[in-house]
Design a protein around this motif. Structure first.
Motif, PDB file in Angstrom:
ATOM      1  N   HIS C  31      31.750 -25.115  30.522  1.00  0.00           N
ATOM      2  CA  HIS C  31      32.249 -26.495  30.502  1.00  0.00           C
ATOM      3  C   HIS C  31      31.708 -27.209  29.275  1.00  0.00           C
ATOM      4  N   GLU C  32      32.330 -28.337  28.994  1.00  0.00           N
ATOM      5  CA  GLU C  32      31.906 -29.161  27.870  1.00  0.00           C
ATOM      6  C   GLU C  32      30.392 -29.390  27.928  1.00  0.00           C
ATOM      7  N   GLY C  33      29.705 -29.019  26.858  1.00  0.00           N
ATOM      8  CA  GLY C  33      28.270 -29.283  26.793  1.00  0.00           C
ATOM      9  C   GLY C  33      27.395 -28.249  27.469  1.00  0.00           C
ATOM     10  N   ASP C  34      28.001 -27.242  28.080  1.00  0.00           N
ATOM     11  CA  ASP C  34      27.209 -26.181  28.709  1.00  0.00           C
ATOM     12  C   ASP C  34      26.505 -25.326  27.659  1.00  0.00           C
ATOM     13  N   VAL C  35      25.313 -24.899  28.006  1.00  0.00           N
ATOM     14  CA  VAL C  35      24.672 -23.849  27.219  1.00  0.00           C
ATOM     15  C   VAL C  35      24.419 -22.699  28.178  1.00  0.00           C
ATOM     16  N   ILE C  36      25.196 -21.629  28.012  1.00  0.00           N
ATOM     17  CA  ILE C  36      25.072 -20.495  28.916  1.00  0.00           C
ATOM     18  C   ILE C  36      24.318 -19.395  28.186  1.00  0.00           C
ATOM     19  N   THR C  37      23.211 -18.932  28.763  1.00  0.00           N
ATOM     20  CA  THR C  37      22.517 -17.812  28.122  1.00  0.00           C
ATOM     21  C   THR C  37      22.770 -16.546  28.919  1.00  0.00           C
ATOM     22  N   LEU C  38      23.025 -15.478  28.156  1.00  0.00           N
ATOM     23  CA  LEU C  38      23.212 -14.158  28.755  1.00  0.00           C
ATOM     24  C   LEU C  38      21.957 -13.365  28.488  1.00  0.00           C
ATOM     25  N   ILE C  39      21.342 -12.873  29.566  1.00  0.00           N
ATOM     26  CA  ILE C  39      20.177 -12.014  29.376  1.00  0.00           C
ATOM     27  C   ILE C  39      20.440 -10.691  30.072  1.00  0.00           C
ATOM     28  N   GLY C  40      19.620  -9.711  29.761  1.00  0.00           N
ATOM     29  CA  GLY C  40      19.802  -8.401  30.376  1.00  0.00           C
ATOM     30  C   GLY C  40      19.210  -7.330  29.479  1.00  0.00           C
TER      31      GLY C  40
END
Ligand SMILES: Nc1ncnc2c1ncn2[C@@H]1O[C@H](COP(=O)(O)OP(=O)(O)OP(=O)(O)O)[C@@H](O)[C@H]1O
Ligand SMILES: [Mg+2]
Lengths: 241, 234, 256
Positions: C31-40
């Motif tokens: 969404h607008e303004g989201d910061v999604i981090t992918l870890i793994g």
């Protein structure tokens, strides 16, 4: 010293050979050589760019014929190519009366044809190598920012490939200069032709050929220097600060 | 249809001459190249500068000019030398410069210069530790060269040698200009006589491609040999 | 919320290389303004997931929807292909990617890199592109390096330059693939600082990273991938502080 001078004197005082007349001969030869080489290189370069793009492409109908062209022109002596261009049209019936007559009446034209195609083949391979050496990440970045394949080619792949190709292309230019000496075999009075003329006239090979060798060497060094300058300018982006 | 207007046998002889000339010149060039490369990496300043001048000269001058100089000059130089000897010894000798030998020498001298660059690069590419190890096990310098440095070096030198060889092969065509009857010379003569350039020039061109193809097979074999112990998955 | 208001929606993405299945049904909504981090863990499919989002890899199945516009696919000789590369190019210019290896164009100056896509993809006039490009370089602290070539810059400077290049196309979503992994430790801070600023000003970002501090402090959502599946996802306070999955617990456990 005295003795040395007396030994060298015959060569120096052989001014029978380096008369205004023969020097003019050499000068004409130089002009012919430079013209031949320059025109072939320029036209060959223009041919090589689209050929290299085609050869680097994955389309077989495009890439295989160009590969074959390069294979044949790089795999056979330039002299054979020159003879084919020179004799190949001369003996066709009726060519003398056609609009094509100029081509066979002056050996410069067949020589230009052979030299141009030959350098185009070598230059194409140089460019293809440089294109294939494009850093994959740079191409990926171009695509990731929405460049079309054509734009990415024009803006990223080719400009960086041309720079990478510069040193090898410099060698090709000097190679062409030296290879052009065979123009004398089809009666063109290039530098080598002039030297042969002087040799045959005075039956004195050393002054005739050593002089022309020095001229070629000088030309080679000038070209080499020119390319060095160009390389430092064009490849400065690869040098860490 | 394969009698080539009667020129068939001469063409074959020409092809044989081309092959002989090319192989002998290659051997000459390899020997000269190795010597000059050693000179270049030697500690003697004189040897070094002589070698450098030699390669610079050769690389600045067209093959054909070099060939004409050595070929036409060779006979006159030889005459001068024998004249001098004759005057001194009171003899009466004359040595005819053999065109084929002159061709081999010329091509050897020219491509020796190019080979020396290839060998020099290959010398540098061999890890100094390997030679040290050889010496440490008591190998003599010559043995160490033969058993360790040479095979290691050849791995690096092979692509360059192959390249020079292919250029040399095509350069043999130039001897036709100074009158040796290689296959180009025969084709040229035949073309002039019969006015059928394609009948002769195309097969000769194919001849070169054939020699190239054979040599590619040889190089692949050699490569496999020198790559032993270095071969990767790639 | 309607898809058209969401910058980036990814649904049920599948991807295999040859016979190896790498992504097994991944979804995400930025969404607008989201910061999604992918870890793994390494090899869990983080890069592949990110690269599918802007079609550097073509997913075998699943949807990618940018502001309500789904990427169209067609079937060609049993492989799936985008139906229109024109559309893909347009969408790519709205999702700017920052690479682990920077991938700056070596033959262009830094400012040249920054203005390249605006001029040649978006058709912005050169003057305007340059003005804006200089402002962006100012932002990432590289205004005085504008005329340097990439090889003349440190890794951290190159990566900040690459971020400026990404910002120059005014992207709706920024995609980062381990932007600090190729950097010397002392250069990581500058790059992370720039990324924090971008997050603070409300940029939508999807970030693959191993920087757990960054994930904890900056992101609105953390997604933990394992073998091409989402093993756990949620607010950083939950996922990173109170992980449910034993695998994630182990992944997060301090290493000695
Ligand atoms: N082009 C490709 N061809 C074949 N296999 C690939 C390709 N790209 C990725 N893979 C495989 O897909 C799997 C996931 O790779 P991916 O790069 O997405 O992992 P990652 O999570 O980004 O790992 P890392 O943390 O090491 O970057 C790996 O097993 C990898 O070997
Ligand atoms: Mg990765």
């Amino acid at each position: 010293m005295e003795q040395w001078l007396t030994q060298v004197a015959p060569f120096l005082s052989d001014n029978l050979i380096f008369t205004p007349n023969t020097l003019a001969q050499y000068w004409d030869g130089l002009v012919n050589t430079v013209q031949l080489v320059f025109i072939s290189l320029v036209v060959g370069l223009f041919l090589a760019v689209p050929l290299a793009v085609g050869r680097a492409s994955r389309r077989v109908w495009l890439n295989v014929p160009i590969w074959l062209f390069n294979y044949v022109f790089r795999g056979t002596p330039l002299l054979i190519q020159l003879y084919i261009a020179y004799y190949g049209f001369a003996f066709i019936d009726g060519v003398q009366d056609s609009a094509f007559a100029f081509f066979i009446n002056d050996p410069v034209y067949p020589a230009l044809l052979a030299f141009t195609l030959n350098t185009a083949a070598y230059t194409t391979e140089i460019f293809v190598g440089a294109i294939r050496a494009t850093p994959q990440g740079e191409l990926e970045a171009a695509r990731a920012y929405g460049m079309s394949a054509a734009t990415a080619y024009r803006r990223v792949v080719l400009p960086s490939a041309f720079r990478r190709a510069l040193p090898a292309y410099g060698n090709e230019v000097i190679f062409m200069l030296h290879a052009s000496a065979i123009a004398s075999a089809v009666t063109i009075t290039d530098l080598t032709g002039a030297a042969y003329y002087v040799y045959a006239r005075f039956y004195s090979p050393f002054p005739a050929f050593i002089f022309v060798a020095l001229v070629y060497m000088l030309l080679s060094f000038v070209l080499q220097g020119g390319f060095k300058v160009l390389e430092t300018r064009m490849l400065r982006h690869l040098k860490p600060a | 249809m394969f009698d080539f207007q009667g020129y068939g046998p001469r063409l074959l002889e020409g092809a044989w001459l081309t092959a002989e000339l090319a192989v002998l010149s290659l051997i000459a060039a390899l020997v000269i190249g190795l010597m000059v490369a050693s000179a270049k990496s030697s500690r003697s300043m004189t040897l070094k500068s002589v070698a450098t001048v030699y390669t610079t000269l050769i690389r600045g001058v067209p093959d054909l000019v070099m060939m004409m100089l050595l070929f036409y000059g060779g006979q006159i130089g030889m005459n001068m030398a024998t004249d001098g000897l004759n005057a001194w010894l009171g003899t009466d000798m004359f040595i005819n410069v053999n065109a084929f030998a002159a061709g081999v020498v010329t091509l050897g001298v020219i491509y020796g210069a190019y080979m020396s660059e290839t060998f020099r690069g290959a010398f540098l590419a061999v890890d100094a530790g390997q030679m040290e190890a050889a010496r440490a096990y008591g190998m003599s310098p010559w043995l160490a060269f033969r058993r360790v440095r040479f095979p290691l070096m050849m791995r690096h030198a092979l692509p360059g040698i192959n390249n020079n060889w292919l250029v040399l092969l095509k350069s043999t065509a130039l001897v036709s200009i100074i009158g040796l009857s290689d296959m180009v010379y025969v084709a040229d003569q035949a073309t002039k006589a019969t006015h059928q350039p394609f009948l002769f020039m195309l097969p000769v061109g194919l001849g070169y491609l054939a020699i190239t193809a054979v040599s590619e097979l040889v190089v692949t074999g050699l490569k496999r040999r020198f790559d032993v112990g270095f071969s990767q998955a790639t | 919320m309607a898809d058209s208001e969401i910058p980036l929606v990814v649904r049920d993405l599948h991807k295999s290389f040859k016979d190896v299945s790498v992504l097994n049904g991944l979804s995400l909504e930025a969404h607008e303004g989201d910061v999604i981090t992918l870890i793994g863990a390494s090899g869990s499919g983080k890069s592949t997931f990110l690269r599918c989002m802007n079609l550097l890899e073509v997913p075998d199945a699943g949807d990618i929807i940018v502001h309500g516009e789904p990427v169209a696919f067609k079937q060609h000789n049993k492989t799936r292909e985008p139906a229109s590369w024109k559309q893909v190019e347009r969408i790519r210019s709205r999702l700017a990617m920052v690479f682990q290896g920077f991938n700056l164009w070596a033959h262009m100056s830094l400012i040249g890199n920054v203005i390249e896509a605006p001029i040649h993809v978006l058709g912005v006039p050169r003057r305007q592109a340059r003005e804006r490009g200089m402002a962006l370089l100012e932002r990432v602290g590289l205004a005085d390096r504008a005329d340097y070539f990439p090889a003349q810059l440190s890794g951290g400077q190159q990566q900040r330059g690459a971020i400026a290049r990404a910002l120059a196309v005014d992207p709706e979503v920024l995609l980062f693939d381990e932007p600090t992994s190729a950097l010397d430790p002392e250069l990581v801070g500058d790059v992370l600082a720039v990324m924090r600023e971008l997050a603070d000003e409300g940029r939508t970002m999807v970030v693959v990273t191993h920087e757990m501090d960054f994930a904890r402090d900056v992101s609105s959502q953390v997604i933990y991938l394992h073998e091409g599946r989402i093993e756990e996802a949620g607010a950083p306070a939950d996922v990173l502080k109170k992980p449910n999955s034993p695998r994630l617990q182990q992944f997060l456990a301090p290493r000695f």
